[in-house]
Every structure is written in structure tokens, then in C-alpha cells.
Motif scaffolding. Structure first.
Motif, PDB file in Angstrom:
ATOM      1  N   UNK A  39     -58.132  71.524  24.188  1.00  0.00           N
ATOM      2  CA  UNK A  39     -59.002  71.118  25.292  1.00  0.00           C
ATOM      3  C   UNK A  39     -60.284  70.562  24.702  1.00  0.00           C
ATOM      4  N   UNK A  40     -60.613  69.339  25.082  1.00  0.00           N
ATOM      5  CA  UNK A  40     -61.858  68.701  24.683  1.00  0.00           C
ATOM      6  C   UNK A  40     -62.622  68.302  25.933  1.00  0.00           C
ATOM      7  N   UNK A  41     -63.937  68.204  25.817  1.00  0.00           N
ATOM      8  CA  UNK A  41     -64.740  67.813  26.967  1.00  0.00           C
ATOM      9  C   UNK A  41     -65.907  66.931  26.521  1.00  0.00           C
ATOM     10  N   UNK A  42     -66.483  66.255  27.505  1.00  0.00           N
ATOM     11  CA  UNK A  42     -67.651  65.415  27.266  1.00  0.00           C
ATOM     12  C   UNK A  42     -68.344  65.159  28.598  1.00  0.00           C
ATOM     13  N   UNK A  43     -69.628  64.882  28.523  1.00  0.00           N
ATOM     14  CA  UNK A  43     -70.388  64.493  29.707  1.00  0.00           C
ATOM     15  C   UNK A  43     -70.514  62.977  29.725  1.00  0.00           C
ATOM     16  N   UNK A  44     -70.230  62.373  30.874  1.00  0.00           N
ATOM     17  CA  UNK A  44     -70.334  60.922  31.019  1.00  0.00           C
ATOM     18  C   UNK A  44     -71.816  60.542  31.038  1.00  0.00           C
ATOM     19  N   UNK A  45     -72.222  59.781  30.036  1.00  0.00           N
ATOM     20  CA  UNK A  45     -73.597  59.290  29.915  1.00  0.00           C
ATOM     21  C   UNK A  45     -73.651  57.840  30.403  1.00  0.00           C
ATOM     22  N   UNK A  46     -74.856  57.333  30.597  1.00  0.00           N
ATOM     23  CA  UNK A  46     -75.044  55.957  31.067  1.00  0.00           C
ATOM     24  C   UNK A  46     -74.286  54.957  30.193  1.00  0.00           C
ATOM     25  N   UNK A  47     -74.319  55.149  28.861  1.00  0.00           N
ATOM     26  CA  UNK A  47     -73.660  54.204  27.964  1.00  0.00           C
ATOM     27  C   UNK A  47     -72.133  54.291  28.005  1.00  0.00           C
ATOM     28  N   UNK A  96     -70.823  63.422  35.200  1.00  0.00           N
ATOM     29  CA  UNK A  96     -69.619  64.263  35.279  1.00  0.00           C
ATOM     30  C   UNK A  96     -69.299  64.865  33.917  1.00  0.00           C
ATOM     31  N   UNK A  97     -68.895  66.097  33.911  1.00  0.00           N
ATOM     32  CA  UNK A  97     -68.341  66.724  32.707  1.00  0.00           C
ATOM     33  C   UNK A  97     -66.837  66.540  32.791  1.00  0.00           C
ATOM     34  N   UNK A  98     -66.258  65.736  31.893  1.00  0.00           N
ATOM     35  CA  UNK A  98     -64.827  65.490  31.880  1.00  0.00           C
ATOM     36  C   UNK A  98     -64.157  66.447  30.904  1.00  0.00           C
ATOM     37  N   UNK A  99     -63.029  66.989  31.321  1.00  0.00           N
ATOM     38  CA  UNK A  99     -62.281  67.961  30.521  1.00  0.00           C
ATOM     39  C   UNK A  99     -60.860  67.438  30.341  1.00  0.00           C
ATOM     40  N   UNK A 100     -60.421  67.323  29.092  1.00  0.00           N
ATOM     41  CA  UNK A 100     -59.071  66.857  28.772  1.00  0.00           C
ATOM     42  C   UNK A 100     -58.269  68.020  28.205  1.00  0.00           C
ATOM     43  N   UNK A 101     -57.226  68.419  28.935  1.00  0.00           N
ATOM     44  CA  UNK A 101     -56.356  69.516  28.494  1.00  0.00           C
ATOM     45  C   UNK A 101     -55.013  68.943  28.070  1.00  0.00           C
ATOM     46  N   UNK A 102     -54.725  69.082  26.763  1.00  0.00           N
ATOM     47  CA  UNK A 102     -53.474  68.580  26.194  1.00  0.00           C
ATOM     48  C   UNK A 102     -52.502  69.724  25.997  1.00  0.00           C
ATOM     49  N   UNK A 103     -51.239  69.466  26.322  1.00  0.00           N
ATOM     50  CA  UNK A 103     -50.212  70.474  26.101  1.00  0.00           C
ATOM     51  C   UNK A 103     -48.934  69.814  25.592  1.00  0.00           C
ATOM     52  N   UNK A 104     -48.281  70.521  24.709  1.00  0.00           N
ATOM     53  CA  UNK A 104     -47.027  70.036  24.154  1.00  0.00           C
ATOM     54  C   UNK A 104     -45.917  70.201  25.190  1.00  0.00           C
ATOM     55  N   UNK A 105     -45.174  69.131  25.412  1.00  0.00           N
ATOM     56  CA  UNK A 105     -44.047  69.157  26.341  1.00  0.00           C
ATOM     57  C   UNK A 105     -42.749  69.343  25.571  1.00  0.00           C
ATOM     58  N   UNK A 106     -42.655  68.674  24.419  1.00  0.00           N
ATOM     59  CA  UNK A 106     -41.436  68.710  23.621  1.00  0.00           C
ATOM     60  C   UNK A 106     -41.778  68.450  22.165  1.00  0.00           C
ATOM     61  N   UNK A 107     -41.105  69.152  21.272  1.00  0.00           N
ATOM     62  CA  UNK A 107     -41.227  68.886  19.836  1.00  0.00           C
ATOM     63  C   UNK A 107     -39.833  69.016  19.246  1.00  0.00           C
ATOM     64  N   UNK A 108     -39.284  67.873  18.818  1.00  0.00           N
ATOM     65  CA  UNK A 108     -37.940  67.835  18.260  1.00  0.00           C
ATOM     66  C   UNK A 108     -37.998  67.080  16.948  1.00  0.00           C
TER      67      UNK A 108
END
Length: 144
Positions: A39-47, A96-108
Motif C-alpha cells: 500500500x502506497x499513498x500520496x497527497x495530490x499537490x497543485x503540481x 486528496x490523499x490517494x491510497x493505492x492498495x496492490x494485491x497479488x491475484x496469481x503467481x505461476x
């Protein structure tokens, strides 16, 4: 002594973070890592905003892609993106504080599939990202 999967994921993230100048440049932070997830996050800034006053799609993509990278490298095996796609659902706005949650679906074998959901802190879905990974020779850090 055998390390736990969480310990390996945290060491992998620390090693990657030390070399990942783009993720830091965007203003992202790592909130959580474990085997196959991040999980990573960031705040959206003007730039980070575009001509419509909303968060640029490339910035949202970068956040999702970085979460994907930390998730798929969590086993101390060098893993790269093979392909990915994103669907934008709602705009992110400055502040806005954006939050990205990554999860593994498959590993073969050497191929993995990861889903990343990008939301605001209040839970509004901003984007859905799917990434395909490929493990290549090498490790993220040297095991000493």
C-alpha cells in the motif's frame, strides 16, 4: 535463521526505496508491505493537477504502478512489469490523499498478476489497475 515473509517484503521494500527516486519525487510513501501486497499513498499537490484541475492520470498511474512494483518484488526476486492497464473511475482533486492498495491475484512460475485499487481516504474509488509481472534473474537485496 529463517526470515518471515513479512521480513523479506520489508527488506525488499527498503532496498527498492533507496534506489527509487521517481516514487519519492512524486511524493509517495510506503504505508504497508507484505508478501504479494503493498500500500502506497500520496497527497495530490497543485503540481500533480492537469488543465481540468484534477489529478493528472499519469500521476495516478505512477502511484498504482509503484504499489504494483513493491508488491511484486516482495519476495526478494527481481521482478519487472510485463504489461499493465488502468481504468479511471473518478477524478482525484488537489488536497486528496490517494491510497493505492496492490494485491497479488496469481503467481505461476515467473509470471504474476496484480490488481491495484486507488482510492481517496474516504473510500472513493479513483482507478483500477491490473499489472502483469515477470521475474527475471537477480535479487532486490543481498541476503547477508
Amino acid at each position: 535463521m529463517t526470515q518471515s515473509a513479512k521480513d523479506v517484503a520489508e527488506k525488499s521494500a527498503k532496498a527498492m526505496w533507496s534506489q527509487d527516486h521517481a516514487t519519492a519525487w512524486f511524493g509517495m510513501q510506503i504505508d504497508h508491505v507484505d508478501e504479494g501486497s503493498a500500500t502506497l499513498s500520496m497527497t495530490v499537490e497543485k503540481h500533480h493537477t492537469n488543465g481540468h484541475g484534477s489529478c493528472h492520470g499519469g500521476v495516478i498511474f505512477a502511484l498504482a504502478d509503484s504499489a504494483f512494483a513493491f508488491a511484486c518484488n516482495s519476495r526478494n526476486q527481481t521482478t519487472v512489469a510485463q504489461h499493465n492497464s488502468i481504468t479511471y473511475v473518478a477524478p482525484g482533486k488537489e488536497g486528496d490523499r490517494l491510497i493505492a492498495k496492490a494485491r497479488e491475484v496469481s503467481l505461476t512460475g515467473r509470471s504474476g498478476i496484480y490488481d491495484v485499487t486507488v482510492t481517496t481516504e474516504s473510500g472513493t474509488v479513483i482507478a483500477e489497475f491490473r499489472g502483469g509481472s515477470r521475474t527475471i534473474p537477480g535479487t532486490v537485496y543481498e541476503d547477508t
